[in-house]
Design a protein around this motif. Structure first.
Motif, PDB file in Angstrom:
ATOM      1  N   GLY A 187      -9.312  -1.475   8.478  1.00  0.00           N
ATOM      2  CA  GLY A 187      -8.655  -0.445   9.280  1.00  0.00           C
ATOM      3  C   GLY A 187      -7.169  -0.681   9.343  1.00  0.00           C
ATOM      4  O   GLY A 187      -6.656  -1.626   8.732  1.00  0.00           O
ATOM      5  N   SER A 188      -6.500   0.191  10.062  1.00  0.00           N
ATOM      6  CA  SER A 188      -5.046   0.149  10.113  1.00  0.00           C
ATOM      7  C   SER A 188      -4.583  -0.004  11.560  1.00  0.00           C
ATOM      8  O   SER A 188      -5.298   0.351  12.488  1.00  0.00           O
ATOM      9  N   GLN A 189      -3.375  -0.531  11.717  1.00  0.00           N
ATOM     10  CA  GLN A 189      -2.768  -0.718  13.041  1.00  0.00           C
ATOM     11  C   GLN A 189      -3.663  -1.601  13.931  1.00  0.00           C
ATOM     12  O   GLN A 189      -3.928  -1.293  15.090  1.00  0.00           O
TER      13      GLN A 189
ATOM     14  N   ASP B 299      -0.716  -1.329  -4.128  1.00  0.00           N
ATOM     15  CA  ASP B 299      -2.076  -0.863  -3.877  1.00  0.00           C
ATOM     16  C   ASP B 299      -2.002   0.651  -3.929  1.00  0.00           C
ATOM     17  O   ASP B 299      -1.300   1.254  -3.115  1.00  0.00           O
TER      18      ASP B 299
ATOM     19  N   ALA C  13      -7.371   1.321  -5.252  1.00  0.00           N
ATOM     20  CA  ALA C  13      -8.363   1.399  -4.186  1.00  0.00           C
ATOM     21  C   ALA C  13      -8.754   2.848  -3.962  1.00  0.00           C
ATOM     22  O   ALA C  13      -8.231   3.753  -4.619  1.00  0.00           O
TER      23      ALA C  13
ATOM     24  N   ALA D 296       0.854  -1.202   0.000  1.00  0.00           N
ATOM     25  CA  ALA D 296       0.000   0.000   0.000  1.00  0.00           C
ATOM     26  C   ALA D 296       0.884   1.244   0.000  1.00  0.00           C
ATOM     27  O   ALA D 296       1.455   1.610   1.034  1.00  0.00           O
TER      28      ALA D 296
ATOM     29  N   GLY E 295      -5.125  -4.448   3.999  1.00  0.00           N
ATOM     30  CA  GLY E 295      -3.944  -4.418   4.874  1.00  0.00           C
ATOM     31  C   GLY E 295      -4.391  -4.321   6.305  1.00  0.00           C
ATOM     32  O   GLY E 295      -5.407  -4.874   6.686  1.00  0.00           O
ATOM     33  N   GLY E 296      -3.617  -3.609   7.101  1.00  0.00           N
ATOM     34  CA  GLY E 296      -4.075  -3.290   8.445  1.00  0.00           C
ATOM     35  C   GLY E 296      -3.347  -3.946   9.586  1.00  0.00           C
ATOM     36  O   GLY E 296      -3.524  -3.552  10.744  1.00  0.00           O
TER      37      GLY E 296
ATOM     38  N   GLU F  64      -2.877  -6.185   1.005  1.00  0.00           N
ATOM     39  CA  GLU F  64      -2.421  -4.811   0.787  1.00  0.00           C
ATOM     40  C   GLU F  64      -1.735  -4.246   2.037  1.00  0.00           C
ATOM     41  O   GLU F  64      -2.146  -3.212   2.567  1.00  0.00           O
ATOM     42  N   PRO F  65      -0.698  -4.893   2.535  1.00  0.00           N
ATOM     43  CA  PRO F  65      -0.047  -4.339   3.731  1.00  0.00           C
ATOM     44  C   PRO F  65       0.744  -3.075   3.392  1.00  0.00           C
ATOM     45  O   PRO F  65       1.360  -2.986   2.339  1.00  0.00           O
ATOM     46  N   GLY F  66       0.679  -2.120   4.289  1.00  0.00           N
ATOM     47  CA  GLY F  66       1.468  -0.904   4.136  1.00  0.00           C
ATOM     48  C   GLY F  66       2.407  -0.767   5.317  1.00  0.00           C
ATOM     49  O   GLY F  66       3.596  -1.072   5.246  1.00  0.00           O
ATOM     50  N   ARG F  67       1.823  -0.363   6.443  1.00  0.00           N
ATOM     51  CA  ARG F  67       2.597  -0.138   7.674  1.00  0.00           C
ATOM     52  C   ARG F  67       3.490  -1.330   8.025  1.00  0.00           C
ATOM     53  O   ARG F  67       4.639  -1.162   8.420  1.00  0.00           O
TER      54      ARG F  67
ATOM     55  N   TYR G 200       3.525   6.250   7.137  1.00  0.00           N
ATOM     56  CA  TYR G 200       2.639   7.377   7.456  1.00  0.00           C
ATOM     57  C   TYR G 200       3.398   8.498   8.162  1.00  0.00           C
ATOM     58  O   TYR G 200       2.915   9.089   9.119  1.00  0.00           O
TER      59      TYR G 200
ATOM     60  N   ARG H  59     -15.565  -3.588  -3.098  1.00  0.00           N
ATOM     61  CA  ARG H  59     -15.089  -3.495  -1.720  1.00  0.00           C
ATOM     62  C   ARG H  59     -16.295  -3.504  -0.799  1.00  0.00           C
ATOM     63  O   ARG H  59     -17.196  -2.676  -0.926  1.00  0.00           O
TER      64      ARG H  59
ATOM     65  N   HIS I 173     -11.146  -4.026   3.614  1.00  0.00           N
ATOM     66  CA  HIS I 173     -10.027  -3.448   4.384  1.00  0.00           C
ATOM     67  C   HIS I 173     -10.673  -2.784   5.584  1.00  0.00           C
ATOM     68  O   HIS I 173     -11.404  -1.815   5.433  1.00  0.00           O
TER      69      HIS I 173
ATOM     70  N   LYS J  37       0.360   4.258   0.103  1.00  0.00           N
ATOM     71  CA  LYS J  37       0.072   5.430   0.911  1.00  0.00           C
ATOM     72  C   LYS J  37       0.871   5.444   2.222  1.00  0.00           C
ATOM     73  O   LYS J  37       1.066   6.498   2.808  1.00  0.00           O
TER      74      LYS J  37
HETATM   75  C1  LIG Z   1      -4.551   2.210   4.115  1.00  0.00           C
HETATM   76  C2  LIG Z   1      -4.946   1.030   3.305  1.00  0.00           C
HETATM   77  C3  LIG Z   1      -4.127  -0.105   3.270  1.00  0.00           C
HETATM   78  C4  LIG Z   1      -2.861  -0.222   4.069  1.00  0.00           C
HETATM   79  O1  LIG Z   1      -3.109  -0.237   5.437  1.00  0.00           O
HETATM   80  P1  LIG Z   1      -1.938  -0.612   6.480  1.00  0.00           P
HETATM   81  O2  LIG Z   1      -2.564  -0.461   7.795  1.00  0.00           O
HETATM   82  O3  LIG Z   1      -0.836   0.373   6.252  1.00  0.00           O
HETATM   83  O4  LIG Z   1      -1.516  -1.985   6.185  1.00  0.00           O
HETATM   84  C5  LIG Z   1      -4.524  -1.151   2.482  1.00  0.00           C
HETATM   85  N1  LIG Z   1      -5.658  -1.097   1.751  1.00  0.00           N
HETATM   86  C6  LIG Z   1      -6.461  -0.027   1.757  1.00  0.00           C
HETATM   87  C7  LIG Z   1      -7.694  -0.030   0.933  1.00  0.00           C
HETATM   88  C8  LIG Z   1      -6.148   1.074   2.535  1.00  0.00           C
HETATM   89  O5  LIG Z   1      -6.955   2.131   2.556  1.00  0.00           O
END
Ligand SMILES: *Cc1c(COP(=O)(O)O)cnc(C)c1O
Length: 430
Positions: free
Chosen positions: A202-204, A80, A103, A59, A239-240, A274-277, A373, A150, A200, A61
């Motif tokens: 949420g995050s963290q 992503d 997304a 991800a 992700g999340g 879709e992992p980001g963090r 982030y 979604r 998806h 972002k």
């Molecule tokens: C923010 C987001 C992610 C990534 O989330 P993380 O908590 O960083 O893993 C993945 N998919 C979507 C749709 C998001 O909005």
């Protein structure tokens, strides 16, 4: 922090590179990322699903730095993206279009056209009006847009309210109760090729239970839609997964993977993540210098050369970040400091009453777990330059995003004709 950031001979290093050395070379503040940390986080996650058809889409972002994205692309990661800008970064980094998921709740028709032009893997569509727009854009181009719906699974991720996205009251996704109807409409649209479902929440996230609840609902829905004639083959779990900033104990990747596999059972679907963090959060630090040590009436302040414009997470999410001296403390004695930036807002505070060894002006600190982030949310508020970003690999380091410069910042502004100076004389000058 990860094993990538450790003290060697009393100085904090990123892999084999001294952060004091980088500070001398590039100035402060700066972000520093470890290639090794990103690589091991990606490999651990992707490896946990290597026994199934799966795709890990980073991800962007969380951190859209080109060199970081290319590091991940070289490992086989997809992307992503949530904007045309991120789509462009992913392509420039070398992520193949067929590994890119688009997304986001508010894609414009221009962004849809850019995704179709590039030939991306999938659009994750979040509403009926968006589906209709995508159908229009694709039909006008004589193509079918590969689409996943979604879903809003109405699950509480139990994370910070600003980053929870899977409750019925949140703006994200299509209500569970309307999915069948929307899927039916999608099937009638000439510009839409419905190929999957996405979620998806949420995050963290630091617990598996919300994921499990959402994924089980998704798997059941996936099976049901397929049984009613929809040719679905891709299931995107978003992700999340959280990281440890302080004393959180996020699920181990192996436990997350076991839960996912249990939730999907024998379902014949390619799994997308879709992992980001999780991939970059622990792989970065923000290195900053103490400008002043200020003795207040009641508190002792460390005033840094970095501020909320560089790192907004503490004030935006009440986030806790470990803050450590770059030169390892020789004494065990500590003092409590309020650690703040120079911006004229009380919110410009990184930490309160944090125990640190005695500090002096000029000392370097590292604000930990700032790979995600952080730099990507920076701004030039107070006309402060954006901090540069440095990528380390073994003994090598490179500035992978330059510090912004004042001339470029000023040159973005334009004076309208009525404010332009006549003959170079400032207006109002007598
Ligand atoms: C923010 C987001 C992610 C990534 O989330 P993380 O908590 O960083 O893993 C993945 N998919 C979507 C749709 C998001 O909005």
């Amino acid at each position: 922090m990860t094993a990538a950031f450790v003290y060697k001979a009393g100085v904090l290093h990123a892999e084999e590179v001294s952060l004091a050395h980088v500070a001398a070379a590039v100035g402060t503040p700066f972000y520093c990322y470890s290639s090794g940390a990103v690589t091991s986080a990606y490999e651990a996650f992707a490896g946990a699903f290597s026994d199934r058809p799966s795709l890990v889409c980073y991800a962007l972002k969380a951190n859209a730095n080109l060199a970081l994205v290319r590091t991940l692309a070289r490992l086989g990661a997809g992307a992503d993206v949530v904007s045309e800008g991120e789509l462009r970064v992913a392509l420039a980094a070398g992520v193949p279009a067929e590994r890119i998921v688009f997304a986001g709740v508010g894609k414009t028709e221009e962004e849809m056209a850019a995704g179709l032009e590039a030939g991306i893997l999938q659009f994750n569509v979040e509403s009926l009006p968006e589906l209709a727009a995508l159908n229009r854009v694709a039909t006008a181009r004589g193509v079918r847009a590969p689409t996943a719906l979604r879903i809003n699974p109405d699950v509480d991720a139990r994370t910070h309210e600003k980053i929870t996205t899977g409750r019925a009251e949140n703006k994200f996704g299509i209500d569970l109760g309307r999915v069948r109807e929307v899927a039916g409409l999608a099937a009638e649209m000439p510009g839409i090729s419905l190929q999957g479902l996405a979620v998806h929440i949420g995050s963290q996230l630091t617990g598996l239970a919300p994921f499990r609840a959402a994924f089980e609902r998704m798997a059941a829905l996936f099976g049901e839609l397929r049984a009613t004639g929809h040719d679905l083959h891709q299931l995107d779990f978003g992700g999340g997964l959280g990281i440890a900033y302080r004393d959180e104990v996020p699920p181990a990747v192996a436990d997350y993977a076991a839960m996912v596999k249990q939730a999907v059972g024998a379902l014949d679907a390619r799994l997308v993540f879709e992992p980001g963090r999780l991939l970059v959060g622990n792989a970065g630090v923000l290195v900053t210098r103490v400008i002043y040590v200020k003795e207040g009436a009641q508190r002792r302040f460390l005033i840094l050369d970095s501020a909320m414009n560089d790192l907004i997470r503490p004030t935006l999410y009440e986030a806790w970040h470990d803050i450590v001296p770059v030169s390892e403390a020789s004494e065990a004695e500590t003092q409590a400091f309020d650690i703040v930036g120079p911006v004229c807002e009380t919110g410009d505070t990184f930490a309160r009453q944090r125990p640190l060894p005695p500090m002096a002006a000029g000392d370097l600190l590292a604000i930990c777990c700032t790979g995600a982030y952080s730099a990507c949310m920076a701004s030039e508020y107070n006309m402060r330059r954006l901090a540069p970003e440095v990528l380390v690999r073994g003994q090598d380091f490179a500035v992978v995003r330059a510090r912004s410069d004042y001339a470029a910042m000023l040159s973005r502004d334009r004076l309208p004709g009525w404010l332009e100076a006549v003959d170079g004389a400032p207006q109002g000058a007598a």
